[in-house]
Every structure is written in C-alpha cells, then in structure tokens.
Design a protein around this motif. Structure first.
Motif, PDB file in Angstrom:
ATOM      1  N   VAL A 167       0.860  -1.181   0.000  1.00  0.00           N
ATOM      2  CA  VAL A 167       0.000   0.000   0.000  1.00  0.00           C
ATOM      3  C   VAL A 167       0.900   1.236   0.000  1.00  0.00           C
ATOM      4  O   VAL A 167       1.678   1.449   0.927  1.00  0.00           O
ATOM      5  N   LEU A 168       0.784   2.036  -1.060  1.00  0.00           N
ATOM      6  CA  LEU A 168       1.602   3.242  -1.170  1.00  0.00           C
ATOM      7  C   LEU A 168       0.936   4.457  -0.527  1.00  0.00           C
ATOM      8  O   LEU A 168       1.618   5.326   0.026  1.00  0.00           O
ATOM      9  N   LYS A 169      -0.400   4.495  -0.584  1.00  0.00           N
ATOM     10  CA  LYS A 169      -1.101   5.688  -0.092  1.00  0.00           C
ATOM     11  C   LYS A 169      -2.530   5.320   0.294  1.00  0.00           C
ATOM     12  O   LYS A 169      -3.178   4.537  -0.393  1.00  0.00           O
ATOM     13  N   VAL A 170      -3.022   5.912   1.416  1.00  0.00           N
ATOM     14  CA  VAL A 170      -4.393   5.685   1.883  1.00  0.00           C
ATOM     15  C   VAL A 170      -4.998   7.031   2.280  1.00  0.00           C
ATOM     16  O   VAL A 170      -4.431   7.762   3.100  1.00  0.00           O
ATOM     17  N   THR A 171      -6.140   7.346   1.680  1.00  0.00           N
ATOM     18  CA  THR A 171      -6.894   8.546   2.053  1.00  0.00           C
ATOM     19  C   THR A 171      -8.361   8.137   2.167  1.00  0.00           C
ATOM     20  O   THR A 171      -9.088   8.103   1.169  1.00  0.00           O
ATOM     21  N   ARG A 172      -8.799   7.799   3.445  1.00  0.00           N
ATOM     22  CA  ARG A 172     -10.132   7.226   3.605  1.00  0.00           C
ATOM     23  C   ARG A 172     -11.225   8.225   3.254  1.00  0.00           C
ATOM     24  O   ARG A 172     -12.221   7.858   2.626  1.00  0.00           O
ATOM     25  N   ASP A 173     -11.050   9.483   3.672  1.00  0.00           N
ATOM     26  CA  ASP A 173     -12.126  10.442   3.427  1.00  0.00           C
ATOM     27  C   ASP A 173     -12.368  10.690   1.943  1.00  0.00           C
ATOM     28  O   ASP A 173     -13.447  11.090   1.535  1.00  0.00           O
ATOM     29  N   LYS A 174     -11.333  10.449   1.134  1.00  0.00           N
ATOM     30  CA  LYS A 174     -11.496  10.583  -0.326  1.00  0.00           C
ATOM     31  C   LYS A 174     -11.698   9.237  -1.008  1.00  0.00           C
ATOM     32  O   LYS A 174     -11.896   9.173  -2.217  1.00  0.00           O
TER      33      LYS A 174
END
Length: 572
Positions: A167-174
């Motif tokens: 996983v390189l990046k996580v943005t839950r709200d988006k």
C-alpha cells in the motif's frame, strides 16, 4: 426495620445505577455507524434477519450474502458482522448492512497494512486511466508504473489475475487507495538476490528464467540477478536468432561462465552444459564414409548440411556433379532436404567438414581413357568459344578443349576474332585426344593433329641451298616475310637482300610481290626458315665466272689475262 429498609433501598439504587451503566454501554455499542456482531435468526426471499442484542432484530438485504456465482451463502445460526445504518425504520426494524461492515473492516486492515508496511492481496478488475483497478474488497488503484519491475505495453494480460501488493497511499475520506505490485516484486527480488549471491560463482550450474530476448542473446533472471546468455553460447549449432531456441518466461539450465563481482556482470552459457561435438568429429565421421544430414542453408558456392547439432558440412558446387557445371546449388538441392553425402575432408581446428555428392556415383572421368584413349579420334559439337580455344562436347557433360595452338600446324591465331572465322557454336568437329587429366577433370583435344606436321619433312622439301619462289606477306624494319607454301613463311633479312647500304627496301619490294630466294638455314624446332636473295646473286656470279673460265683457251697465260684486264680498264 428502618435499618433493613435502608439497606434494601440502597441495594435497589445500586442495582439501578449498574443497570443504567450497562444499558449505556450497550447503547453506545448499538448505535448508527457502529459495527456489531450478530446471529442470523431468519431468512426470507429478500431479507436476512439478524439478532444484534437490541430490543428488536435487524434486517440485511439477502443480496449482500451471495457468493461470486450469485447464490446465497448464509444460514440460520451463522454469526456475522454488520454495520448499523439506523436503529428503527418505518417498520420499527433495525436496518443493517453487511457490505458496509466489510468495507469498514477492510479500510481498517488497509490502514494497518500501510502502517506496518505489510502486503495485501487483490484481484485486477479492469483497465482505468493511468493503470489498473484492483479489488481488495474495495476498489483500489494500481498505477501503470507500479505494475511490474519492467514496463508493459499490453495490460490486458493482468486482468483477473490475483497478486500481492504494497500500500503506497491511503486517504479514507477521499476513498483513495494506491497500490504497488512492483514494490512487492522488488522486495522479493532483493531476497532472492541475497540467496543467489551466496551460491553464484564461475562454473556453477543454475536454473534461470528468460527475461528478455534480443538480437545478440538473452537475459536470464537467476533470482534477483540477471545474466547475459550470448547468442554464440546458446548452442553448438547454428543460431540465426536467439528466439529460435528461447522464449520469454522459459526456464532454462545455464552455467556461469564469468562473474564480475565489482560490476555485477554475469556471463552465461547453455552449450557448455554438453561436450563440444567437434572434439570427436573424426571418430564419428571418418573420411570416405557415407553420412546423412539436413540442408540448412544455400550459398552461391555450395550447400551447408547439418550432420548433428553443432556440426555442419559443406557440399561445394564443384562436388555436386561429375559432368554438369552447377552454377548454383539450388539447381540440385533445396533447404530442408535430407541428403546423403561422402566425407571428403575434416578440419577440426577450423571446424569444417567437406562433403561430396557426386562421389556417390561412379566417376566418368576415371574410365574416359578406356572409352577415348590418347591418340584416338573423337567427334562432337562446339559447345562454346573462348579467346583461348573452343570446347567440344565429347560425351554428355564432358567437354574437351582445343587450344588455339592446336588449331593448325602453320596458322598462328593473333586475334581472338579469327577463331570465330574458323569455328561456330554448334559446328561438328573432329579432333584427336591429346591428354586426359582425371584429377582436374580436363580433356585436351587437337585439330591439327588430324594431319601430319608439315615441318617434320620441311628439310626434305626445302633443303639448304634450294631455290624457292614465294610471295611477300609483310615488310618489317629487319626484312621480308615470304610465304613459300600455305602457312609456311621464311625470313629474308635485310642483310640478305643484296641491297647497297642506304637503299630503301620499299623501293625494291612490295607486299604481294613474287620473289626468288635461296634456303640458307632451317630450324625445325623453332619453325624458322632463313632465306637469302644475296646468296642467289653470289651463286650466279660464281657460275658466270666458272663459265668464263671454261671458255678461255689453255694457251692464254696469266700475263695475257692481266693485260686484257688492264686494257679493259683503260678503255673504260
């Protein structure tokens, strides 16, 4: 009593407060937005009823409990996690969602995986702009640059494939998750590389996977380290292009030929896993033995025949037929033909095997002398005319050469054009066999030998001192050439013309003029005749003097003769 009553009243208060606490805790767990654990208590056509320990049961659409084939995969009594959407709908039911519970759990797992640099598994669903979409329970994005260690033009082959990802990046709200398969492969490659380095050394035999194929060879992945397998080290046999033997993804055994630790360069070989076939080629293919092979290529000068992998032989065009002049091997053989031939010679150092095709048949040149011995007469048609002679067909495929020097005993061919005056292609010619060279396949013929050499009897016909009459054929600075019979000329040197010094020869002699001379010398070996006009004049003077002496009487004395001579001088 009062004491007892007070005690009872205190217990009831304590119980009430404890019940309230437990109720609050329960209410805190059972509220919209929470994921709770429940038990399936009912199934209908469209809904699944779940007991979550609330005053009323919750309902979940049955469509959220189906397998990939679309069939329901839930039974009464199953324990499931559900997400509370609302505690009471119009029907007084708790509305639940299994999908949202799964998604929330997955998001939490993804975030935890990102924090711990872990690995997550997913299935590639489809191509999207810039990369691929991956299903990890929820949609995630795999950029094109993160699909593999090396770039790929065609991404369709990855669809429906299951891989592990970082996983390189996580943005839950988006709702944004960025994955990398390349990071997983690089990590695996580094681990493999460390293991490979422990055993990598020159002479070690390993297995590798063909990573890339080029015009000059192939790159083999040995496990985190790439080695170059050059085209010349793929096979002992002929390889026009590495793709003939190798394909991407193929697992092949190789041996490490050279390893440069500093530059981390590895040279590999495949053919070295077997013995060089040229080491014992003499034992397998003795001279003069018959062999079979496949024609693998044709050149202007011959055909290459593969006897075994790594060993080729050449059938030169000169070794294809005893009698026919093969201009190109394609007239006799084609690529792919299986042929039988005779081993003529082997050069192990140069790795060459000479083969012969014509040697399978009897050599017509060997018994040519029996059919046409030297001295015998043959007849044939003129096959070709050259500046040095004519070729006459004696037998099918066997031509004999009549050299210009063997056209005539007396005529000298000075201009090649004169040959065409004597012979035409297709003319039938009779000739005498002069020589047979079996080794070089040459037959020498002669036309002039059909008749006797006129120079053999030249001294009988023209002895020294004989007078001859001939025609002047040419005038040179040193004398006259006179033809005394057809094809035979003699030379009258200037000194033998009887002219006074300073006199011009052209004032006395012309080409075509008849002239009488005397034979003074004959060189039969050099075919030269020397003639003299002056000798005739001298002979005439001698004859006149002799006649004069015979007419003079014996009484005349020497003194008388002397006086007569003196008187004659005085008168003149």
């Amino acid at each position: 009593m009062n004491t007892a009553g007070n005690t009872s009243s205190g217990s009831e208060g304590t119980f009430a407060s404890e019940f309230e606490r437990l109720l609050n805790e329960r209410m805190d767990k059972v509220r919209p937005g929470k994921v709770v654990n429940g038990t399936v208590v009912g199934l209908s056509k469209d809904m699944v009823t779940v007991d979550i320990g609330f005053k009323s049961d919750g309902v979940v659409p049955l469509s959220q409990f189906v397998d990939p084939t679309g069939k329901p995969n839930v039974r009464i009594g199953d324990t499931v996690d559900v997400y509370i959407l609302t505690l009471e709908n119009e029907a007084g039911q708790v509305v639940l969602s299994k999908e949202k519970a799964d998604q929330k759990r997955i998001w939490e797992f993804v975030e935890e995986t990102f924090k711990t640099d872990g690995v997550i598994t997913g299935r590639v669903v489809q191509k999207v702009k810039g990369g691929l979409q991956v299903d990890i329970g929820i949609p995630a994005f795999l950029p094109g640059s993160q699909i593999d260690i090396r770039p790929h033009r065609n991404l369709d082959k990855f669809i429906d494939q299951v891989f592990d990802f970082k996983v390189l990046k996580v943005t839950r709200d988006k709702g944004n998750i960025v994955l990398s398969r390349r990071a997983v492969l690089m990590s695996e490659r580094d681990q493999l590389r460390q293991e490979t380095l422990k055993v990598l050394a020159e002479g070690v035999v390993m297995e590798g996977v063909v990573k890339n194929v080029t015009d000059y060879g192939a790159f083999i992945d040995l496990g985190g380290i790439d080695g170059l397998l050059h085209i010349t080290d793929i096979s002992w046999g002929r390889v026009s292009h590495p793709s003939e033997k190798l394909s991407v993804g193929q697992t092949v055994p190789v041996v490490v030929l050279k390893y440069d630790q500093e530059k981390e360069r590895v040279s590999l070989g495949m053919k070295q896993l077997t013995d060089d076939p040229w080491m014992k080629v003499h034992e397998r293919y003795p001279i003069q033995t018959r062999v079979k092979g496949k024609v693998i290529s044709l050149a202007d000068y011959g055909a290459f025949v593969e006897l075994e992998e790594g060993v080729e032989g050449l059938i030169h065009v000169s070794e294809m037929s005893w009698t026919k002049k093969v201009r190109h091997p394609s007239k006799i053989l084609s690529e792919g033909d299986m042929v039988e031939a005779i081993v003529l010679n082997i050069d192990s150092e140069q790795q060459r095997v000479s083969l012969g095709l014509k040697q399978l048949l009897p050599n017509p040149w060997e018994d040519l002398a029996v059919r046409h011995p030297v001295g015998s007469r043959v007849r044939g048609k003129v096959r070709s005319i050259t500046e040095f002679g004519i070729f006459v067909g004696v037998e099918d495929g066997i031509d004999g050469l009549v050299h210009v020097s063997d056209f005539s005993w007396t005529r000298r061919i000075k201009d090649p054009k004169e040959i065409h005056d004597l012979f035409k292609k297709g003319d039938e010619v009779e000739a005498v066999v002069l020589d047979i060279d079996v080794e070089n396949e040459r037959l020498s013929l002669g036309v002039k030998q059909l008749e006797s050499d006129p120079w053999e009897t030249i001294t009988q016909r023209y002895p020294v001192g004989a007078r001859v009459r001939g025609t002047i054929r040419s005038i040179t600075d040193f004398g006259l050439f006179v033809e005394i019979e057809e094809g035979i000329e003699g030379l009258i040197h200037n000194s033998q013309l009887g002219l006074e010094r300073g006199e011009d020869i052209n004032n006395y002699y012309k080409v075509g003029q008849q002239v009488e001379s005397e034979v003074t010398n004959i060189d039969r070996d050099e075919r030269r005749i020397s003639l003299s006009v002056r000798a005739i004049k001298k002979r005439q003077e001698k004859e006149q003097f002799a006649e004069f002496m015979e007419d003079t009487t014996a009484a005349v004395t020497f003194g008388d003769l002397l006086r007569q001579k003196m008187d004659s001088n005085n008168e003149s």
